[in-house]
Design a protein around this motif. Sequence first.
Motif, PDB file in Angstrom:
ATOM      1  N   PHE A   1       1.078  -1.409   0.259  1.00 38.47           N
ATOM      2  CA  PHE A   1       0.018   0.262  -0.114  1.00 38.47           C
ATOM      3  C   PHE A   1       0.744   0.907   0.122  1.00 38.47           C
TER       4      PHE A   1
ATOM      5  N   ARG B   1      -0.041   6.411  -0.517  1.00 39.04           N
ATOM      6  CA  ARG B   1      -0.709   7.222  -0.144  1.00 39.04           C
ATOM      7  C   ARG B   1      -0.976   7.975  -1.586  1.00 39.04           C
TER       8      ARG B   1
ATOM      9  N   ASP C   1      -5.243   8.875   0.213  1.00 39.47           N
ATOM     10  CA  ASP C   1      -6.412   8.064   0.671  1.00 39.47           C
ATOM     11  C   ASP C   1      -5.232   6.975   0.368  1.00 39.47           C
ATOM     12  N   PHE C   2      -5.568   5.177   0.599  1.00 37.82           N
ATOM     13  CA  PHE C   2      -4.754   4.703   0.295  1.00 37.82           C
ATOM     14  C   PHE C   2      -5.008   3.675  -1.108  1.00 37.82           C
TER      15      PHE C   2
ATOM     16  N   GLU D   1       4.367   6.389   5.008  1.00 40.40           N
ATOM     17  CA  GLU D   1       3.155   6.132   4.407  1.00 40.40           C
ATOM     18  C   GLU D   1       3.683   5.321   3.250  1.00 40.40           C
ATOM     19  N   ARG D   2       3.660   4.290   3.701  1.00 39.79           N
ATOM     20  CA  ARG D   2       3.918   2.536   2.987  1.00 39.79           C
ATOM     21  C   ARG D   2       3.158   1.868   3.402  1.00 39.79           C
TER      22      ARG D   2
ATOM     23  N   ASP E   1       1.939   2.122   7.552  1.00 40.65           N
ATOM     24  CA  ASP E   1       0.884   1.985   7.203  1.00 40.65           C
ATOM     25  C   ASP E   1      -0.084   1.638   5.740  1.00 40.65           C
ATOM     26  N   VAL E   2      -1.634   0.352   6.770  1.00 36.91           N
ATOM     27  CA  VAL E   2      -2.051  -0.424   6.126  1.00 36.91           C
ATOM     28  C   VAL E   2      -3.839   0.009   6.931  1.00 36.91           C
ATOM     29  N   PRO E   3      -4.440  -0.039   5.815  1.00 39.36           N
ATOM     30  CA  PRO E   3      -6.130   0.404   5.825  1.00 39.36           C
ATOM     31  C   PRO E   3      -6.470  -0.640   7.716  1.00 39.36           C
TER      32      PRO E   3
END
Length: 82
Positions: A10, A12, A17-18, A43-44, A71-73
Amino acid sequence: MLTYFAVLPFSRTEDGDFLAEAAIEVRSAVEARAMAARMEGPERGAVAFSKTGDPQLGEWDDAVILARYGDVPDDLAPYTSD
C-alpha cells in the motif's frame, strides 16, 4: 484445495487515500512476512496474507492476514476478497 501466499503493498495518494498496489505471490508464509516487512516505510506498508480454495471452481475462503507492516488500512476485506 490450494493455499497461496501473497503480499499486498500500500501507498498513499496525494489526497492521502490508500492505494493498493499489485499483489505479489510468494512461496510461503515466511517469505510473505519477510517481504511485507521490507516494504514498510513512510506512508507505505504491506500486508502478508494467504488464501485457500479451489481454483478450478473459483471458490476461495476469506483471506487470512498473516502480518501487517507500516501504513495499511484498518479494513482489509475490500482489498483481499475476490
